[in-house]
Design a protein around this motif. Structure first.
Motif, PDB file in Angstrom:
ATOM      1  N   THR A 674      -2.009  11.227  -5.480  1.00  0.00           N
ATOM      2  CA  THR A 674      -1.370  11.285  -4.016  1.00  0.00           C
ATOM      3  C   THR A 674      -0.105  12.095  -3.908  1.00  0.00           C
ATOM      4  N   ALA A 675       0.131  12.908  -4.735  1.00  0.00           N
ATOM      5  CA  ALA A 675       1.445  13.504  -5.050  1.00  0.00           C
ATOM      6  C   ALA A 675       1.946  14.362  -3.466  1.00  0.00           C
ATOM      7  N   PRO A 676       1.140  14.739  -2.842  1.00  0.00           N
ATOM      8  CA  PRO A 676       1.338  15.197  -1.470  1.00  0.00           C
ATOM      9  C   PRO A 676       1.887  14.304  -0.741  1.00  0.00           C
ATOM     10  N   ILE A 677       1.702  13.099  -0.823  1.00  0.00           N
ATOM     11  CA  ILE A 677       2.416  12.080   0.076  1.00  0.00           C
ATOM     12  C   ILE A 677       3.610  11.557  -0.562  1.00  0.00           C
ATOM     13  N   CYS A 678       3.505  11.087  -1.914  1.00  0.00           N
ATOM     14  CA  CYS A 678       4.637  10.377  -2.532  1.00  0.00           C
ATOM     15  C   CYS A 678       5.693  11.195  -2.875  1.00  0.00           C
ATOM     16  N   GLN A 679       5.522  12.477  -3.334  1.00  0.00           N
ATOM     17  CA  GLN A 679       6.653  13.508  -3.699  1.00  0.00           C
ATOM     18  C   GLN A 679       7.485  13.910  -2.468  1.00  0.00           C
ATOM     19  N   ASN A 680       8.872  14.139  -2.833  1.00  0.00           N
ATOM     20  CA  ASN A 680       9.737  14.677  -1.993  1.00  0.00           C
ATOM     21  C   ASN A 680       9.931  13.750  -0.496  1.00  0.00           C
ATOM     22  N   ARG A 681       9.904  12.379  -0.636  1.00  0.00           N
ATOM     23  CA  ARG A 681      10.148  11.705   0.321  1.00  0.00           C
ATOM     24  C   ARG A 681      11.519  10.864   0.043  1.00  0.00           C
ATOM     25  N   GLY A 682      12.062  10.920  -1.169  1.00  0.00           N
ATOM     26  CA  GLY A 682      13.278  10.245  -1.346  1.00  0.00           C
ATOM     27  C   GLY A 682      13.224   8.846  -1.211  1.00  0.00           C
ATOM     28  N   MET A 683      14.119   8.016  -0.417  1.00  0.00           N
ATOM     29  CA  MET A 683      14.292   6.688  -0.158  1.00  0.00           C
ATOM     30  C   MET A 683      13.257   6.491   0.994  1.00  0.00           C
ATOM     31  N   ASP A 684      12.864   7.482   1.455  1.00  0.00           N
ATOM     32  CA  ASP A 684      11.928   6.983   2.638  1.00  0.00           C
ATOM     33  C   ASP A 684      10.550   6.917   2.546  1.00  0.00           C
ATOM     34  N   ILE A 686       6.746   5.186   2.162  1.00  0.00           N
ATOM     35  CA  ILE A 686       5.876   4.409   3.264  1.00  0.00           C
ATOM     36  C   ILE A 686       5.805   2.944   2.939  1.00  0.00           C
ATOM     37  N   THR A 687       5.692   2.507   4.307  1.00  0.00           N
ATOM     38  CA  THR A 687       5.764   0.591   4.385  1.00  0.00           C
ATOM     39  C   THR A 687       4.534   0.364   3.989  1.00  0.00           C
ATOM     40  N   HIS A 688       3.422   0.889   4.254  1.00  0.00           N
ATOM     41  CA  HIS A 688       1.939   0.318   3.711  1.00  0.00           C
ATOM     42  C   HIS A 688       1.068   1.526   3.394  1.00  0.00           C
ATOM     43  N   PHE A 689       0.926   1.594   2.183  1.00  0.00           N
ATOM     44  CA  PHE A 689       0.106   2.778   1.562  1.00  0.00           C
ATOM     45  C   PHE A 689      -1.025   2.114   0.774  1.00  0.00           C
ATOM     46  N   VAL A 690      -2.295   2.087   1.041  1.00  0.00           N
ATOM     47  CA  VAL A 690      -3.274   1.507   0.336  1.00  0.00           C
ATOM     48  C   VAL A 690      -4.161   2.512  -0.274  1.00  0.00           C
ATOM     49  N   SER A 691      -4.909   2.415  -1.340  1.00  0.00           N
ATOM     50  CA  SER A 691      -5.740   3.315  -2.061  1.00  0.00           C
ATOM     51  C   SER A 691      -6.402   2.739  -3.213  1.00  0.00           C
ATOM     52  N   ASP A 692      -7.547   3.345  -3.774  1.00  0.00           N
ATOM     53  CA  ASP A 692      -8.182   2.715  -4.737  1.00  0.00           C
ATOM     54  C   ASP A 692      -7.496   3.191  -6.049  1.00  0.00           C
ATOM     55  N   CYS A 693      -6.357   2.845  -6.467  1.00  0.00           N
ATOM     56  CA  CYS A 693      -5.539   3.332  -7.565  1.00  0.00           C
ATOM     57  C   CYS A 693      -5.346   2.061  -8.639  1.00  0.00           C
ATOM     58  N   ALA A 694      -6.257   1.127  -8.468  1.00  0.00           N
ATOM     59  CA  ALA A 694      -6.242  -0.107  -9.311  1.00  0.00           C
ATOM     60  C   ALA A 694      -7.203   0.253 -10.668  1.00  0.00           C
ATOM     61  N   CYS A 721      -1.495   6.870  -7.684  1.00  0.00           N
ATOM     62  CA  CYS A 721      -0.927   6.983  -6.642  1.00  0.00           C
ATOM     63  C   CYS A 721       0.516   6.159  -6.958  1.00  0.00           C
ATOM     64  N   GLU A 722       1.706   6.608  -6.913  1.00  0.00           N
ATOM     65  CA  GLU A 722       2.758   6.150  -7.499  1.00  0.00           C
ATOM     66  C   GLU A 722       3.752   5.508  -6.515  1.00  0.00           C
ATOM     67  N   CYS A 723       3.341   5.553  -5.446  1.00  0.00           N
ATOM     68  CA  CYS A 723       4.149   5.137  -4.096  1.00  0.00           C
ATOM     69  C   CYS A 723       3.241   4.112  -3.306  1.00  0.00           C
ATOM     70  N   CYS A 724       1.968   3.656  -3.833  1.00  0.00           N
ATOM     71  CA  CYS A 724       1.252   2.913  -2.866  1.00  0.00           C
ATOM     72  C   CYS A 724       1.949   1.355  -2.951  1.00  0.00           C
ATOM     73  N   THR A 725       1.621   0.757  -1.846  1.00  0.00           N
ATOM     74  CA  THR A 725       1.959  -0.824  -1.847  1.00  0.00           C
ATOM     75  C   THR A 725       0.990  -1.634  -2.091  1.00  0.00           C
ATOM     76  N   LEU A 726      -0.188  -1.218  -2.412  1.00  0.00           N
ATOM     77  CA  LEU A 726      -1.552  -2.063  -2.663  1.00  0.00           C
ATOM     78  C   LEU A 726      -2.370  -1.259  -3.430  1.00  0.00           C
ATOM     79  N   CYS A 727      -2.947  -1.317  -4.665  1.00  0.00           N
ATOM     80  CA  CYS A 727      -3.825  -0.744  -5.254  1.00  0.00           C
ATOM     81  C   CYS A 727      -5.213  -1.429  -5.591  1.00  0.00           C
TER      82      CYS A 727
END
Length: 782
Positions: A674-684, A686-694, A721-727
């Motif tokens: 999910t690099a296109p989503i997670c990278q270059n966002r800095g401290m901003d 995502i509040t809720h990001f769920v994927s099949d990353c477990a 997914c390095e920025c998911c809130t739930l895997c």
């Protein structure tokens, strides 16, 4: 000696005198030393020269050379220069102190020596002048005799009370030097101007005026009618603004005979007090405003730190027409003395902490047009008002209970009725006879009522009708769609059944209908989407979700080109492709087709809907890959693609989705990362990001970890997914099984535009904005 007085931060005369004596003594010593050096200068030079004849260090009896004599003279000169600098510096310092004393703002000092800034001139606050002392005594005598303020506030041991400070300012510091009335009980033309100025000074000090963001020229030394500043707004020409502060009228038209005899109209009389909202005011409302007997408008609103009770003395402001105290922390009762405010037309007390109300007192306000009491702490039965001229009343967001009584019919001119968010029960039949109603908000109560085709028949002037979340039974009346002025119809979260009235909708005059907002979600409505719904050309918001509707998703909806919000999810529609007609709805901001048996691919044209902020197509049977064009949806806040059959990687174009707050992609077959989503966002993040990353070597969902102890073979993550809130694990039906259904209400009564999103189990997703209409905007009143 004029510069010997050192300005001390105190009002103690003894300390000031001691300071003067010490400084003058220092100057005297400095002068003596300087004079001594000047007297000895020639003698010292001659002796040095005598001791160094011909430059021979051994040619004199003392053995002092010329070089040593020169060094002695140089040391004396440096000492003299240093003393001169000391005297000059002391002089300049005294001048600076004197300037600050006479021109800079003064200070009050508490008994413990700490200082608090004020605008009362010098350190002695004018009390060093005998004439000022007499003026203060005369002022206090008059105020006590006249009972203009509580006597306790004017006692010498209460010098920091707003009343005492106002008296001291007006007597000793005020450059206006207003005449002080005599305390002999006789009346004079000086009395009202003095009380007017004194009352406004008390208002300033009682509400923390020294800490206001904008002082509005209060206590500036000018006439009180100049205590205002213009507020520039975009709706006015560049050379105009709203006067925030004090407004006056030379002849308000309500002068008494005595005032006319005193030629009071020749001076300016305060008729409006309009404090700037959110200006940092704090404290309590002063009862002294009762002296402004010609006051027509009193607006002290949205200050947040104004507390205490509403002074009962305000009931003597018999000329008052507008009272706006909204958005403070006022508590207690609405004063029963308000029965004397017969000229009142608008009373806005909303968003306070008031708990008591006397209907008998308010019923005496024969000219009252608008009454706003919502968002307080009132409880018990609804007050039985009898105000035949009343146009609007808001009692929302309180704790009223019981039924609407027949006394409500006495509000025969009522246009706006807001009873929402209470604990009211019973029938709504009494409203049937209130023919002038235009805005009706009854939502979030417990009405025991069944609506049918006779409900609100004849109410042709209805503009807003909200009876949502009230356990209302019955059907959706067909005649609602023929109301020529209806703009808002919200019947959501009820127990309505049956089909939508297709025939009535088909007979709608598509050129005359003004319906913009139609919300019927969370009922038990069945049948297809009516064919004639496309005639509602003004529609911006259509919500038919969470019902039992069947058939195909009617392509006629594509003719509603002005739609901004379209919710059709969680129905029983027939299986079908992603509707192609949605492509025509270029104004869409929110689109929800959740759980609607959709199949096929997400079309590439989805990227043309550039205004989308919410896209929810979860829990369908969509397949294929995500189109690159979705990266063009740069305004997306919420993207829900969960529980489909989507595959492939996350397109690199998704790096443009900088505003995403919620993204659900679990329950699919995505791969890669999910690099296109997670990278270059800095401290901003995502509040809720769920994927099949477990995986069984990573942190996984609570539901799974509590029931599975491990695997013989490694279980790898489907997507990194390095920025998911739930895997979640792939095919784990217990992970992310919350029902992510966006609340459909928001703050729709505020222009019926989205203010925030809220989810059933997951809290507030986006920032909540405080957006509300003023009474004048909501009710169309001047």
């Amino acid at each position: 000696s004029g510069y010997c007085r050192f300005w001390m931060p105190t009002q103690d005369a003894n300390i000031i005198i001691i300071t003067i004596i010490v400084e003058c003594k220092l100057l005297q010593i400095s002068y003596y030393l300087l004079r001594t050096m000047m007297d000895d200068e020639d003698g010292e030079t001659i002796i040095a020269d005598d001791l160094s004849v011909d430059g021979n260090e051994n040619s004199n009896n003392n053995g002092i050379t010329s070089a040593e004599a020169a060094e002695l003279r140089y040391a004396k000169q440096r000492y003299r220069s240093w003393m001169l600098m000391l005297i000059i510096s002391t002089f300049l310092c005294s001048v600076l102190i004197a300037s600050v004393k006479f021109f800079a703002p003064g200070r009050f000092y508490n008994e413990d020596g700490t200082s608090t800034y004020d605008i009362f001139g010098s350190g002695d606050n004018g009390m060093g002048n005998t004439a000022n002392q007499r003026r203060l005594e005369q002022t206090l005598d008059y105020l006590v005799t006249r009972e203009a303020s509580d006597i306790i506030t004017l006692l010498p041991n209460n010098t920091m009370s707003p009343q005492y400070m106002a008296a001291r300012w007006i007597a000793t510091i005020d450059q206006h030097r207003i005449n002080i009335p005599k305390a002999d009980g006789t009346t004079s033309k000086d009395e009202y101007p003095f009380l007017q100025r004194y009352s406004l000074a008390v208002l300033f000090l009682s509400t923390g005026g020294l800490n206001w963001v904008y002082r509005l020229n209060f206590l500036s030394g000018t006439h009180e009618c100049a205590w205002f500043e213009p507020l520039r707004t975009d709706d006015l020409p560049p050379n105009q603004g709203y006067a925030m502060g004090i407004w006056c009228d030379k002849n308000p038209g309500t002068l008494t005979e005595r005032d006319r005899d005193d030629n009071l109209w020749e001076s300016s009389i305060v008729t409006d007090v309009n404090l700037l909202p959110q200006n940092g005011a704090s404290g309590t409302l002063p009862s002294e405003l009762r002296h402004l007997r010609y006051l027509k408008t009193l607006r002290i609103y949205n200050q947040q730190f104004i507390s205490g009770e509403i002074p009962s003395a305000y009931g003597f402001l018999k000329n008052l027409q507008v009272l706006d105290l909204e958005g403070n922390q006022l508590e207690g009762q609405i004063p029963s003395s308000f029965r004397f405010l017969n000229n009142m037309t608008l009373m806005n007390l909303r968003r306070n902490r008031l708990s008591g109300i006397s209907a008998d007192a308010i019923n005496q306000m024969d000219n009252l047009l608008a009454l706003a009491l919502d968002s307080n702490m009132f409880e018990g039965k609804l007050p039985e008002f009898n105000l035949p001229n009343l146009l609007g009343i808001t009692l929302s967001d309180n704790v009223f209970n019981g039924e609407i009584t027949n006394s409500m019919a006495g509000l025969s001119s009522l246009q706006l009725l807001a009873l929402d968010h209470n604990e009211l029960t019973g029938k709504l039949d009494v409203l049937q006879d209130m023919a002038h109603l235009t805005h009706v908000y009854l939502d979030n109560n417990n009405w025991d009522h069944e609506i049918n085709d006779l409900f609100f028949v004849g109410h042709e002037n209805i503009t807003h009708l909200d009876i949502s979340n009230c356990s209302i039974r019955g059907i959706v009346p067909g005649h609602f769609f023929n109301f020529p002025k209806l703009e808002i119809l919200d019947l959501s979260r009820n127990l309505l059944e049956g089909d939508l009235p297709g025939l009535a909708i088909s007979n709608t005059n598509d050129t005359a209908t003004k319906l913009q907002y139609l919300s019927l979600h969370s009922n038990n409505i069945t049948g297809p989407i009516p064919q004639g719904l496309s005639k509602l050309k003004a529609l911006k918001h259509l919500d038919l979700s969470v019902n039992k509707m069947a058939g195909s998703i009617n392509e006629e909806l594509g003719e509603l080109r002005g739609l901004e919000y379209l919710y059709l999810g969680n129905n029983n529609f027939s299986p079908g492709k992603f509707p192609d007609w949605i492509r025509n709805l270029t104004h869409l901001e929110e689109l929800s087709l959740k759980n609607n048996n959709l199949n096929g691919e997400i079309p590439d044209w989805i990227g043309e809907l550039a205004g989308l902020k919410l896209l929810d197509v979860g829990k369908n049977f969509l397949n294929g890959t995500l189109p690159d064009s979705m990266g063009g949806l740069t305004k997306l806040w919420i993207l829900m693609l969960n529980s489909n059959n989507l595959r492939g990687g996350i397109p690199s174009s998704f790096s443009q989705l900088k505003d995403l707050e919620t993204m659900l992609i679990d329950g699919n077959s995505f791969e890669g990362n999910t690099a296109p989503i997670c990278q270059n966002r800095g401290m901003d993040r995502i509040t809720h990001f769920v994927s099949d990353c477990a995986s069984n070597s990573s942190t996984y969902s609570t539901a799974v970890s509590g029931s599975i102890g491990g695997w013989a073979d490694p279980v790898l993550a489907e997507i990194e997914c390095e920025c998911c809130t739930l895997c979640c694990f792939d095919d784990d039906i217990f992970c992310n099984d919350d029902e992510w259904i966006a609340h459909h209400e928001g703050a729709w009564q505020s222009g019926y535009e989205r203010v925030y999103w809220n989810f059933e189990e997951n809290g507030i997703i986006s920032e909540v904005t405080d957006a509300y209409d003023t009474l004048a905007q909501a009710w169309g009143l001047p």
